[in-house]
Design a protein around this motif. Structure first.
Motif, short mmCIF file in Angstrom:
data_model
loop_
_atom_site.label_atom_id
_atom_site.label_comp_id
_atom_site.label_asym_id
_atom_site.label_seq_id
_atom_site.Cartn_x
_atom_site.Cartn_y
_atom_site.Cartn_z
N SER A 76 0.83 -1.21 0.00
CA SER A 76 0.00 0.00 0.00
C SER A 76 0.87 1.26 0.00
N TYR A 100 -4.88 1.76 -7.41
CA TYR A 100 -5.80 0.65 -7.67
C TYR A 100 -5.05 -0.67 -7.77
N GLY A 103 -4.16 -1.89 -4.34
CA GLY A 103 -5.36 -2.43 -3.71
C GLY A 103 -5.69 -3.82 -4.24
N SER A 164 -10.24 5.87 -0.58
CA SER A 164 -9.16 5.00 -1.03
C SER A 164 -9.59 3.54 -0.92
N GLN A 165 -9.74 2.86 -2.07
CA GLN A 165 -10.10 1.45 -2.05
C GLN A 165 -8.97 0.60 -1.48
N THR A 166 -7.73 1.06 -1.63
CA THR A 166 -6.59 0.33 -1.08
C THR A 166 -6.68 0.23 0.44
N ALA A 169 -9.53 -2.00 1.48
CA ALA A 169 -9.13 -3.41 1.37
C ALA A 169 -8.26 -3.81 2.56
N THR A 221 -11.69 -3.37 -6.77
CA THR A 221 -10.45 -2.72 -7.22
C THR A 221 -10.27 -2.81 -8.73
#
Length: 395
Positions: A76, A100, A103, A164-166, A169, A221
């Motif tokens: 990350s 992305y 993630g 933030s999708q990271t 996750a 993601t």
């Protein structure tokens, strides 16, 4: 505790509330990743020490899992650093999609952990073995649950703050660790007090949950990299803002391209009266583009569509065809309509937006619209361009 660390991070980031700024987002992401690395390394050392002293293979294995979680946080961190790189000649839209990709790598690691846990759990179900019990192990597992629960809340809070999708996750990964460690703790206590060996069954149930969660994260993601539709809220906000400018009669053909969080580009057609001074209309369009870039951080390109407003036939025909299209499908819309009169018949030229998955073929749609228009206006000839929308508005 979460609030204290979050406030400390905010105090170290200039203009911390401006989360749409790429540098602010990157600073939050890197700070959260460093916290994750520190917490996971600490848990690894404590569990490894406890597992070595107590002779517990389960705790030692859980320590290795925390080391893999630390590597996820490192991924990350690298993702945020790579995404922070400015645009260059080879990548004029920037490097935001690295976030992305990081993630996605975290999501894949979750799947790998789920598969390994399921494999080990099935082996324990087929060949049960005695679970080593010690109160030191219980204390370490309980402490790990508390730390991982805090990390899940911390990463989810920062992830939602900067979209933030990271980090989301990573938060789900911490939540999965809470569930798996709680299952190990429960199985250990049950085996100690009742003699029932449920370790394998508990692990299998947790593994299935982790796999389902991992597949969902992979989809979340991958979607923005494939080019998913913008949210209905964003589409509605863009339309309402554009419609607030003087002289704007309507909008259509909105497209939003995502090159990473905070790096969105869009194009839209704006309808304005053809009777107005084109220079004045162009000035309004320039103002719209500048305002979206400065206020919304959205690179918007506006196409000017002049609309005839002093010909009553255009308004009448627009209403007729809009009604017919709505009867075919409630989400079907019409735009760019113009009338071109000829010596014997009148051409009605327009675009028609057809919803995805609609069962009627393009030929059938055109024939029905032409047939119903001709029934009311025999000397009118429709020239129709069918297209699909790049946005979706929920009712």
């Amino acid at each position: 505790m979460f609030e204290l660390i979050a406030k400390w991070i905010e105090s170290r980031i200039p203009d911390a509330q401006n989360v749409r700024d790429e540098r602010v987002r990157s600073a939050y992401g890197k700070a959260a990743s460093l916290v994750g690395i520190g917490c996971n390394v600490l848990l690894f050392v404590l569990k490894l020490l406890a597992g070595t002293l107590s002779g517990s293979v389960a705790i030692t294995a859980d320590a290795v899992n925390n080391l893999s979680d630390a590597s996820s946080s490192i991924i990350s961190l690298i993702g945020f650093k790579m995404a922070d790189r400015p645009a260059d000649a080879e990548h004029p839209y920037g490097h935001g999609r690295y976030e992305y990709l990081s993630g996605l790598m975290v999501a894949v690691m979750i799947l790998v952990i789920g598969v390994e846990l399921l494999k080990g759990s099935v082996e324990k179900m087929l060949a049960p073995s005695e679970v080593i019990f010690s109160w030191a192990a219980v204390a370490v597992l309980a402490g790990s649950i508390a730390v991982k629960l805090w990390m899940a809340m911390f990463n989810r809070g920062i992830g939602r703050k900067i979209d933030s999708q990271t980090l989301i996750a990573t938060a789900d990964d911490s939540r999965n660790d809470v569930i798996s460690t709680a299952a190990v703790l429960a199985a250990t206590l049950i085996a100690h007090f009742t003699g029932l060996m449920l370790d394998g069954y508990m692990g299998a149930a947790v593994a299935v949950f982790i796999l389902i969660s991992g597949f969902g994260l992979v989809k979340d993601t991958i979607d923005p990299m494939l080019g998913t539709m913008p949210s209905s809220e964003q589409v509605r906000a863009i339309r309402e803002k554009i419609m607030s400018y003087p002289g704007v009669l309507g909008t259509h053909d909105l497209m939003v391209h995502d090159y990473g969080p905070g790096r969105q580009f869009a194009s839209v057609h704006v309808e304005m009266s053809a009777q107005e001074d084109p220079l004045a209309s162009h000035e309004v369009i320039d103002t719209i583009e500048r305002d979206f870039l400065s206020q919304e951080k959205l690179h918007l390109v506006v196409h000017y569509d002049p609309v005839v407003t002093d010909d009553p036939r255009v308004a009448v025909m627009r209403a007729v065809i809009t009604r017919i299209a709505g009867e075919i499908h409630p989400d079907m819309t019409v735009h760019d309509l113009r009338i071109v009169p000829g010596p014997t018949f009148v051409n009605v030229v327009f675009d028609c937006v057809v919803p995805y998955g609609f069962e009627m073929s393009g030929r059938e749609i055109k024939e029905r619209i032409c047939r119903e228009v001709n029934a009311e206006y025999p000397n009118y000839f429709c020239i129709i361009t069918l297209e699909h929308s790049f946005i979706r508005l929920e009712r």
